[in-house]
Design a protein around this motif. Structure first.
Motif, mmCIF file in Angstrom:
data_model
loop_
_atom_site.group_PDB
_atom_site.id
_atom_site.type_symbol
_atom_site.label_atom_id
_atom_site.label_comp_id
_atom_site.label_asym_id
_atom_site.label_seq_id
_atom_site.Cartn_x
_atom_site.Cartn_y
_atom_site.Cartn_z
ATOM 1 N N THR A 61 1.767 -13.344 5.271
ATOM 2 C CA THR A 61 1.188 -14.023 6.454
ATOM 3 C C THR A 61 2.170 -15.032 7.006
ATOM 4 O O THR A 61 2.301 -15.199 8.209
ATOM 5 C CB THR A 61 -0.131 -14.762 6.107
ATOM 6 N N MET A 62 2.855 -15.667 6.093
ATOM 7 C CA MET A 62 3.818 -16.664 6.530
ATOM 8 C C MET A 62 4.882 -16.020 7.411
ATOM 9 O O MET A 62 5.212 -16.524 8.484
ATOM 10 C CB MET A 62 4.488 -17.267 5.300
ATOM 11 N N LYS A 63 5.338 -14.840 6.926
ATOM 12 C CA LYS A 63 6.379 -14.150 7.687
ATOM 13 C C LYS A 63 5.859 -13.771 9.078
ATOM 14 O O LYS A 63 6.521 -13.966 10.090
ATOM 15 C CB LYS A 63 6.799 -12.888 6.911
ATOM 16 N N SER A 64 4.626 -13.265 9.080
ATOM 17 C CA SER A 64 4.106 -12.796 10.368
ATOM 18 C C SER A 64 3.875 -13.959 11.326
ATOM 19 O O SER A 64 4.100 -13.842 12.523
ATOM 20 C CB SER A 64 2.811 -12.006 10.178
ATOM 21 N N THR A 65 3.423 -15.092 10.788
ATOM 22 C CA THR A 65 3.216 -16.214 11.699
ATOM 23 C C THR A 65 4.533 -16.741 12.216
ATOM 24 O O THR A 65 4.652 -17.110 13.383
ATOM 25 C CB THR A 65 2.472 -17.390 11.007
ATOM 26 N N VAL A 66 5.517 -16.750 11.343
ATOM 27 C CA VAL A 66 6.827 -17.200 11.791
ATOM 28 C C VAL A 66 7.331 -16.281 12.897
ATOM 29 O O VAL A 66 7.840 -16.717 13.920
ATOM 30 C CB VAL A 66 7.824 -17.242 10.609
ATOM 31 N N ILE A 71 0.085 -27.875 6.211
ATOM 32 C CA ILE A 71 -0.686 -28.980 6.805
ATOM 33 C C ILE A 71 -2.176 -28.689 6.629
ATOM 34 O O ILE A 71 -2.619 -27.554 6.844
ATOM 35 C CB ILE A 71 -0.353 -29.110 8.309
ATOM 36 N N SER A 72 -2.945 -29.702 6.264
ATOM 37 C CA SER A 72 -4.387 -29.493 6.118
ATOM 38 C C SER A 72 -5.040 -29.529 7.501
ATOM 39 O O SER A 72 -5.189 -30.592 8.105
ATOM 40 C CB SER A 72 -4.986 -30.575 5.224
ATOM 41 N N VAL A 73 -5.408 -28.343 7.973
ATOM 42 C CA VAL A 73 -6.005 -28.259 9.318
ATOM 43 C C VAL A 73 -7.353 -28.988 9.382
ATOM 44 O O VAL A 73 -7.572 -29.810 10.277
ATOM 45 C CB VAL A 73 -6.112 -26.782 9.774
ATOM 46 N N PRO A 74 -8.282 -28.712 8.439
ATOM 47 C CA PRO A 74 -9.585 -29.384 8.529
ATOM 48 C C PRO A 74 -9.459 -30.909 8.541
ATOM 49 O O PRO A 74 -10.157 -31.586 9.305
ATOM 50 C CB PRO A 74 -10.314 -28.927 7.251
ATOM 51 N N LEU A 75 -8.546 -31.437 7.745
ATOM 52 C CA LEU A 75 -8.381 -32.887 7.670
ATOM 53 C C LEU A 75 -7.956 -33.455 9.029
ATOM 54 O O LEU A 75 -8.515 -34.448 9.515
ATOM 55 C CB LEU A 75 -7.318 -33.219 6.616
ATOM 56 N N HIS A 76 -6.994 -32.781 9.638
ATOM 57 C CA HIS A 76 -6.490 -33.285 10.921
ATOM 58 C C HIS A 76 -7.524 -33.139 12.031
ATOM 59 O O HIS A 76 -7.675 -34.037 12.855
ATOM 60 C CB HIS A 76 -5.179 -32.565 11.297
ATOM 61 N N VAL A 77 -8.223 -32.004 12.038
ATOM 62 C CA VAL A 77 -9.244 -31.817 13.080
ATOM 63 C C VAL A 77 -10.368 -32.840 12.897
ATOM 64 O O VAL A 77 -10.835 -33.460 13.855
ATOM 65 C CB VAL A 77 -9.781 -30.370 13.076
ATOM 66 N N ALA A 94 0.455 -23.944 11.250
ATOM 67 C CA ALA A 94 0.359 -25.266 10.632
ATOM 68 C C ALA A 94 -0.083 -25.136 9.173
ATOM 69 O O ALA A 94 0.458 -25.778 8.274
ATOM 70 C CB ALA A 94 -0.616 -26.132 11.409
ATOM 71 N N ARG A 95 -1.073 -24.260 8.987
ATOM 72 C CA ARG A 95 -1.583 -24.031 7.631
ATOM 73 C C ARG A 95 -0.452 -23.487 6.766
ATOM 74 O O ARG A 95 -0.266 -23.909 5.627
ATOM 75 C CB ARG A 95 -2.751 -23.048 7.682
ATOM 76 N N ALA A 96 0.328 -22.560 7.329
ATOM 77 C CA ALA A 96 1.435 -21.956 6.589
ATOM 78 C C ALA A 96 2.461 -23.015 6.198
ATOM 79 O O ALA A 96 3.084 -22.940 5.140
ATOM 80 C CB ALA A 96 2.096 -20.875 7.446
ATOM 81 N N ALA A 113 0.797 -29.624 15.972
ATOM 82 C CA ALA A 113 0.996 -28.344 15.296
ATOM 83 C C ALA A 113 -0.349 -27.695 14.988
ATOM 84 O O ALA A 113 -0.551 -26.495 15.204
ATOM 85 C CB ALA A 113 1.778 -28.570 14.005
ATOM 86 N N VAL A 114 -1.292 -28.518 14.506
ATOM 87 C CA VAL A 114 -2.625 -28.014 14.157
ATOM 88 C C VAL A 114 -3.322 -27.448 15.395
ATOM 89 O O VAL A 114 -3.929 -26.385 15.364
ATOM 90 C CB VAL A 114 -3.466 -29.148 13.523
ATOM 91 N N GLY A 115 -3.226 -28.182 16.511
ATOM 92 C CA GLY A 115 -3.888 -27.740 17.737
ATOM 93 C C GLY A 115 -3.186 -26.552 18.368
ATOM 94 O O GLY A 115 -3.822 -25.639 18.905
ATOM 95 N N GLY A 116 -1.858 -26.551 18.304
ATOM 96 C CA GLY A 116 -1.089 -25.508 18.989
ATOM 97 C C GLY A 116 -1.161 -24.178 18.263
ATOM 98 O O GLY A 116 -1.301 -23.124 18.887
ATOM 99 N N HIS A 117 -1.085 -24.224 16.954
ATOM 100 C CA HIS A 117 -1.082 -22.977 16.204
ATOM 101 C C HIS A 117 -1.591 -23.229 14.785
ATOM 102 O O HIS A 117 -0.808 -23.456 13.864
ATOM 103 C CB HIS A 117 0.347 -22.408 16.174
#
Lengths: 337, 349
Positions: free
Chosen positions: B5-10, B237-243, B232-234, B224-228
């Motif tokens: 998944t990391m590769k694909s998101t990159v 970054i903790s998405v739930p925490l930031h949101v 960000a997760r990859a 980063a969290v908002g944009g993608h």
């Protein structure tokens, strides 16, 4: 005791009718008739808290029409019932330095510091329906009279005893405070008339719907016919909802009382079968005009009294056919039905 | 997070097409030109309107008038920063992205709590703390609904808006709650260097938020969290925490705005919910000042002032105040339409 009471009721009733008749002769007195007033070259700021009710709209129009008629320019600002907007508008208005400002209605607690700033900026301030020490003149109906008259009519219709539902959501609006206090004062002489506690709260917006559901709930709570006798409100938009609720619940013995004289309510009072028993009808258009005439007099160097009363008329079941007509005609002329 | 998944998101977030894939590049260029055109068009419109006011509205250019408008914009500005933070962290997709519809109603509730506490005789510090606690609590409710329960922000915050409005009505019985205190007196009549306290509040708050969002690692992660979110997760970054943080921050902004509103009106008054349109307008209009069409603090501040100048200019020109709401609504529609167009089909998904 009961004899004495019934005698006092009939005297009251007669007094109420006489008052109403006397008032009806005073209808439409224009102070401008005698004098040549002018606002040529003058800019007058007009600030109103909102124009979503008949009264507000008519007063706002009366002010603007009279400014135009006297050759002046109006900077007319409607805050759409948003206090913050009204304050921002007043602040900008002070910076515009008009020749005078006419302020109409609003919450005194919110307005007073800003009205003081208008005076600090040496702009003559006139108010409509807003009693404040900062205004040179407040043009309004005689709310002391109106408050007492409508309360006396209510007590007379109730036969001096019974239970009243009171809407008291706008005690911070000066005219409502006066009318409410006068109603309470009248009731001190009639201990058998009881206000149902807690009092109801009228709201803006959705005034009619909210009043309808409040009164319906109270009728459901007191299902026995005759257990509730009257509904009082310091203006007549809640009266519309209350009247509709009494009708829908099949409880026409619950009479409604209000103040202002919106055409819809006058028509209800004119209808013999409607529970709307009386309304004190004001002349908002005339009030607006009169206020501007006061501005013109002041700017021409004439003396202006601290307040000017424009006559109001108590429209009740007995006199509605006669007293209501000119009000409906005036509304129709203004395009409001 | 797996390596695949990391590769694909990159790959997805990568610099575009491989050699030979010409069409996407053409599309990308077209989109970029469209975006630039939209931005410049919107900024040109703003400028034209202001130039028109400067030329024709008497007194518009006076420093006194400018300070007035900054002062009048303070409450809206603080609210718009809260909304902007939510949109930054939740993504600027209008339907699925971050949005806090409860912010104006929350302000009303906080103002009511603050004014009621003062009226009950509590000192400023206690009343301020109560107001802030109330705002953050409503923000937390939003965070639970959006992050915890996974409800669409549009719906979750709509529901919370009604809860806040209902709570305010219950507390104040829809009446005006008057309040006076040393803090309020300072806010309303204090001034420094000829600029009123309320205007200073907006200036200083803008600076703090500007540094926080644009100059700290936390701010960068928020974008980063908002944009993608996947990327960000990859990146760990903790998405739930930031949101969640953005909703709590928005609640804090509502509380601060509530206190400022009580100072300006000498009371808490019903009807704060009415401000929502302006807050949304400010936050959405602010996106045209950024190259990627995302909200920025500077952009939000500029649009807040623009909205203030709009009402002010209309009044100075003696144009009916009825136009202001209509023009605001039209501007929102225009900006949302053109940004959706500029971002391409993925924005309207």
């Amino acid at each position: 005791m009961s004899n004495e009471q019934s005698r006092s009721h009939s005297i009251l009733k007669a007094a109420a009718i006489a008052l109403a008749a006397a008032c009806s002769f005073q209808f439409v007195i224009s102070a401008a008739q005698a004098e040549e007033l002018s606002l040529k070259g003058k800019r007058i700021g007009v600030s109103i808290v909102g124009t979503d009710h008949y009264w507000d709209l008519m007063a706002f129009r009366g002010i603007q029409d009279e400014i135009k008629a006297l050759g002046g320019e109006a900077i007319a600002l409607d805050a759409g019932r948003k206090d913050q907007q009204q304050i921002a508008q007043l602040q900008t208005l002070i910076a515009q330095k008009p020749d005078a400002i006419v302020e109409v209605l609003g919450n005194l607690e919110v307005l007073n510091p800003w009205l003081a700033k208008i005076r600090e900026a040496e702009i003559p301030l006139f108010t409509v329906d807003t009693a404040t020490p900062h205004a040179i003149n407040n043009t309004t109906s005689n709310n002391y009279n109106i408050g007492a008259e409508i309360a006396l009519q209510m007590v007379a219709d109730m036969g001096g005893k019974g239970n009243v539902l009171v809407f008291n959501g706008f005690y911070s609006v000066p005219v409502c405070k006066i009318r409410y206090d006068q109603m309470k004062y009248v009731l001190t002489s009639f201990p058998d008339v009881k206000i149902v506690e807690p009092e109801l709260r009228d709201v803006i917006p959705n005034t009619v719907q909210a009043a309808y559901s409040n009164v319906t709930d109270m009728l459901t709570k007191s299902p026995e016919k005759g257990s509730l006798n009257a509904v009082w409100a310091c203006w007549d938009v809640p009266q519309i909802g209350a009247t509709q609720a009494a009708e829908a619940a099949g409880r026409p013995e619950l009479k409604t009382y209000g103040i202002d004289g919106s055409p819809e309510v006058i028509k209800m009072v004119m209808d013999e079968n409607s529970p709307a028993a009386a309304v004190a009808a004001q002349q908002p258009y005339e009030i607006g005009k009169t206020s501007v005439q006061n501005v013109a007099k002041f700017l021409a160097g004439q003396k202006v009294p601290p307040f000017t009363f424009v006559p109001a008329v108590l429209i009740n079941k007995e006199n509605a056919a006669v007293t209501g007509k000119p009000f409906l005609e005036a509304a129709e002329k203004a395009g409001v039905k | 997070m797996t390596a695949t998944t990391m590769k694909s998101t990159v790959k997805a977030a990568g610099a575009g097409a491989a050699p030979g894939e010409k069409q996407p590049r053409v599309q990308n260029t077209g989109k970029r030109i469209g975006t630039v055109a939209v931005r410049l068009g919107a900024i040109a419109t703003f400028t034209l309107i202001l130039v028109y006011f400067a030329l024709f509205a008497p007194g518009f250019l006076s420093s006194f008038n400018f300070i007035n408008v900054v002062e009048q914009s303070a409450i809206l500005g603080v609210l718009a920063f809260g909304m902007a933070a939510v949109i930054i962290g939740g993504g600027s997709n209008v339907t699925e992205g971050g949005i806090d519809l409860s912010i104006a109603a929350n302000m009303g509730l906080c103002a009511a709590v603050f004014a009621t506490m003062l009226q009950a005789g509590y000192p400023d510090t206690v009343a301020v703390l109560a107001g802030i606690a109330c705002g953050v609590a409503v923000g937390a409710l939003n965070a639970v609904a959006v992050v915890g329960l996974g409800i669409l922000p549009l719906l979750a915050t709509l529901a919370v808006m009604n809860i806040a409005a209902g709570a305010e009505l219950t507390l104040t019985q829809n009446t005006v709650v008057g309040a006076t205190s040393p803090l309020l007196a300072f806010l309303v009549s204090g001034s420094f260097l000829g600029i009123s306290t309320l205007a200073w509040c907006l200036i200083l708050f803008s600076l703090v938020i500007l540094v926080f969002i644009h100059k700290t690692a936390f701010g960068l992660r928020l974008y980063a969290v908002g944009g993608h979110p996947e990327a960000a997760r990859a990146a760990g970054i903790s998405v739930p925490l930031h949101v969640s943080f953005t909703y709590l921050f928005s609640g804090l902004c509502a509380a601060i705005a509530g206190i400022l509103a009580v100072s300006r009106l000498s009371a808490s008054t019903p009807g704060s919910g009415e401000m929502l349109l302006s807050v949304l307008a400010a936050a959405l209009l602010g996106t045209v000042f950024s190259r990627r069409l995302v909200p920025t603090i500077g952009g939000t501040l500029l649009s807040v002032l623009f909205i203030g100048f709009l009402a002010n200019g209309f009044q100075l020109l003696n144009v009916s105040s009825y136009w202001v709401n209509g023009v605001q609504g039209a501007l929102i529609l225009l900006v949302v339409a053109v940004t959706s167009f500029a971002r391409g089909p993925e924005a309207s998904r």
